[in-house]
Design a protein around this motif. Sequence first.
Motif, PDB file in Angstrom:
ATOM      1  N   HIS A 168      71.313  48.590   0.058  1.00 15.61           N
ATOM      2  CA  HIS A 168      72.345  49.367   0.736  1.00 15.61           C
ATOM      3  C   HIS A 168      72.606  48.866   2.145  1.00 15.61           C
ATOM      4  O   HIS A 168      73.743  48.834   2.612  1.00 15.61           O
ATOM      5  CB  HIS A 168      71.931  50.843   0.774  1.00 15.61           C
ATOM      6  CG  HIS A 168      72.592  51.629  -0.304  1.00 15.61           C
ATOM      7  ND1 HIS A 168      73.129  51.047  -1.428  1.00 15.61           N
ATOM      8  CD2 HIS A 168      72.840  52.966  -0.419  1.00 15.61           C
ATOM      9  CE1 HIS A 168      73.663  51.987  -2.192  1.00 15.61           C
ATOM     10  NE2 HIS A 168      73.500  53.154  -1.603  1.00 15.61           N
ATOM     11  N   THR A 228      72.756  41.969  -8.220  1.00 15.51           N
ATOM     12  CA  THR A 228      71.419  42.543  -8.394  1.00 15.51           C
ATOM     13  C   THR A 228      70.934  42.493  -9.839  1.00 15.51           C
ATOM     14  O   THR A 228      69.818  42.082 -10.116  1.00 15.51           O
ATOM     15  CB  THR A 228      71.426  44.009  -7.910  1.00 15.51           C
ATOM     16  OG1 THR A 228      71.765  44.035  -6.528  1.00 15.51           O
ATOM     17  CG2 THR A 228      70.084  44.679  -8.110  1.00 15.51           C
ATOM     18  N   SER A 246      67.191  46.807   2.678  1.00 19.48           N
ATOM     19  CA  SER A 246      67.480  47.326   1.339  1.00 19.48           C
ATOM     20  C   SER A 246      68.830  46.787   0.880  1.00 19.48           C
ATOM     21  O   SER A 246      69.583  46.221   1.683  1.00 19.48           O
ATOM     22  CB  SER A 246      67.538  48.861   1.365  1.00 19.48           C
ATOM     23  OG  SER A 246      68.668  49.285   2.119  1.00 19.48           O
TER      24      SER A 246
HETATM   25  C1  LIG Z   1      73.371  47.183  -8.445  1.00 20.65           C
HETATM   26  C2  LIG Z   1      72.692  47.796  -7.276  1.00 20.65           C
HETATM   27  N1  LIG Z   1      73.144  47.542  -6.038  1.00 20.65           N
HETATM   28  C3  LIG Z   1      72.561  48.087  -4.950  1.00 20.65           C
HETATM   29  C4  LIG Z   1      71.501  48.943  -5.052  1.00 20.65           C
HETATM   30  C5  LIG Z   1      70.917  49.527  -3.796  1.00 20.65           C
HETATM   31  O1  LIG Z   1      69.737  48.865  -3.466  1.00 20.65           O
HETATM   32  P1  LIG Z   1      68.565  49.501  -2.581  1.00 20.65           P
HETATM   33  O2  LIG Z   1      68.002  50.620  -3.360  1.00 20.65           O
HETATM   34  O3  LIG Z   1      67.626  48.332  -2.415  1.00 20.65           O
HETATM   35  O4  LIG Z   1      69.183  49.941  -1.291  1.00 20.65           O
HETATM   36  C6  LIG Z   1      70.989  49.245  -6.326  1.00 20.65           C
HETATM   37  C7  LIG Z   1      69.840  50.182  -6.447  1.00 20.65           C
HETATM   38  O5  LIG Z   1      69.627  50.781  -7.454  1.00 20.65           O
HETATM   39  C8  LIG Z   1      71.593  48.658  -7.455  1.00 20.65           C
HETATM   40  O6  LIG Z   1      71.147  48.908  -8.692  1.00 20.65           O
END
Ligand SMILES: Cc1ncc(COP(=O)(O)O)c(C=O)c1O
Lengths: 426, 194
Positions: A88, A186, A86
């Motif tokens: 995170h 992202t 993920s």
């Molecule tokens: C800018 C950004 N970074 C990181 C994340 C975290 O990603 P994940 O939900 O894949 O762990 C998100 C999730 O909404 C996000 O919008």
Amino acid sequence: MTDRLPGFSTLAVHAGAQPDPTTGARVTPIYQTTSFVFNDADHAASLFGLQAFGNIYTRIGNPTTAVLEERIAALEGGTAALAVASGHAAQVVVLQQLLMPGDEFIAARKLYGGSINQFTHAFKSFGWNVAWADPDDIASFERAVTPRTKAIFIESIANPAGSITDIEPIAEVARKAGVPLIVDNTLATPYLIRPIDHGADIVVHSLTKFLGGHGNSLGGIIVDGGTFDWSKDNKYPMLSEPRPEYHGIRIQETFGNFAFAIACRVLGLRDLGPALSPFNAFMILTGIETLPLRMQKHCENAKAVAEFLAGHSAVASVNYAGLASDKYNKLARKYAPKGAGAVFTFSLRGGYDAGVNLVSNLKLFSHLANVGDTRSLVIHPASTTHSQLDDAAKVRSGAAPDVVRLSIGIEDKEDLIADLEQALGA
Amino acid sequence: MNHDAYDDNYIRGILNSVKSIAMVGASPVNVRPSYFAFKYLAQRGYDMIPVNPGHVGKSLLGKPFVASLADIGHPVDMIDIFRNSSHIMPVVDEALTLSPPPKVIWMQLGARDDAAAEKAEAAGLKVVMNRCPKIEYGRLSSEISWMGVNSRTLSSKRAPIPTQGMRLSLNRMSVGGGATAASDRAAKNKSEPT
Ligand SMILES: Cc1ncc(COP(=O)(O)O)c(C=O)c1O
């Protein structure tokens, strides 16, 4: 003869992938296996000792996932990448290579709410201390630098408000401080912004959003820019010192300009364990093939919807960097000339209650906690993603109580506007 | 010759044409980068000769160590120097006394001596600095892609499954010779690597 350089769309389809050596399958197969047989004892030892290229166990690497990694490294202009479970997980693995307990990193205040939580609470329990800076005030980054600072973390296009970060001067602060700049790309994707070209050393993504693009798979990735010298002073022992886990290998000395990605794989992913499923890697890879087409449509639709909202009497303000009147329009034109992304916020004259009402009246927009889907999405950050922040922090991160966030999909823009129109009038 | 960034075709030409490689500074310690590179290049079919006066009498993966280039006793195509930048010049001087001289001087990742390079080039040799031949071979063959590394090459052809001693095709389409890579720009801006 000098090779001609293929363009972004060609890389989005081809980079990292070639016909399967065994079957000739043209699409990258899903190698849904935990483990890979060794040829003999020496081959096994070479793989475990990092001497040979090859596969051992899917927590460390997988052929489907490797295609995804190389593809994103190519699209970002990095030297290598590591995919994880993920967005995170990507952030944890990156910072684990850089920080020891008691160290600090500087983060932009405008971030995805989940990242603010992760940095403030989870990382604190590891002894990694975050210092916040304001992305609209470059000097606040300079002021936050201390001898224990090990990294700077920003988002290129910041969630939730879609504001554009001035990457270059922040990269300069990082360079002067002798620490890497990490950019969460992202919301932009490399189609809109390539942070390494602007001075970033490491790029992270939640693949869950526009890169995968269809709302079906979680994933994250770390891209090594190959730009940082980890051995210059003794600040980054994970990369510069002999590693006891590998009988004294020095990662940077051995792997050169992709050492950071290797450290993330063999010291981070191997030991912390957040591996991406090969099935998810396949889904995300398929999504990336159409990234340029989708991003064009996402941006075109977002601009049309933002313009509609800006002219509506129930709307107090629209924050979309693609609008000429927006505070971030100048930065958008510099960093994201192809489009300012498709996630933005607006506020309603009717405040918190009007926001809640709007969300419940929409028929095409889905009320959920994600962005970067083919479908258009809506959320009220103050009561959801950013609800754990206090009111002042909500306002600082762009999630005030009257704010609604949209993630515009690739439907027909007329239908999106009609849905908003009926919901605002209801 | 620009030694900050190499065109893929230059590296490809070298790796496709040389057959024998003398590795100066080869280590028998199996966590040293020179050991990694020696083993890999031998696996990919190169005739490898370990040169290290400290280990004469021993052998590396079945190949006996020699003390100096002069002791090899037959012509070699390439000298791969696993020494710090400050130890490059004497090796190049020695290489240029060989008859016939090698075709290529290759200085390992982190090693660079522009004066030594100029001298070798003036004598008609090709020079590569601050690169690893294992990484470059793995990159151009895309074997390195297993580790998520950007090979900066593409191919729509089915590749064979590598076996021991097998040479791989390096003839893929390059996505960027290197001049466009941020990492190369960074290397150029960095102070002299050691
Ligand atoms: C800018 C950004 N970074 C990181 C994340 C975290 O990603 P994940 O939900 O894949 O762990 C998100 C999730 O909404 C996000 O919008």
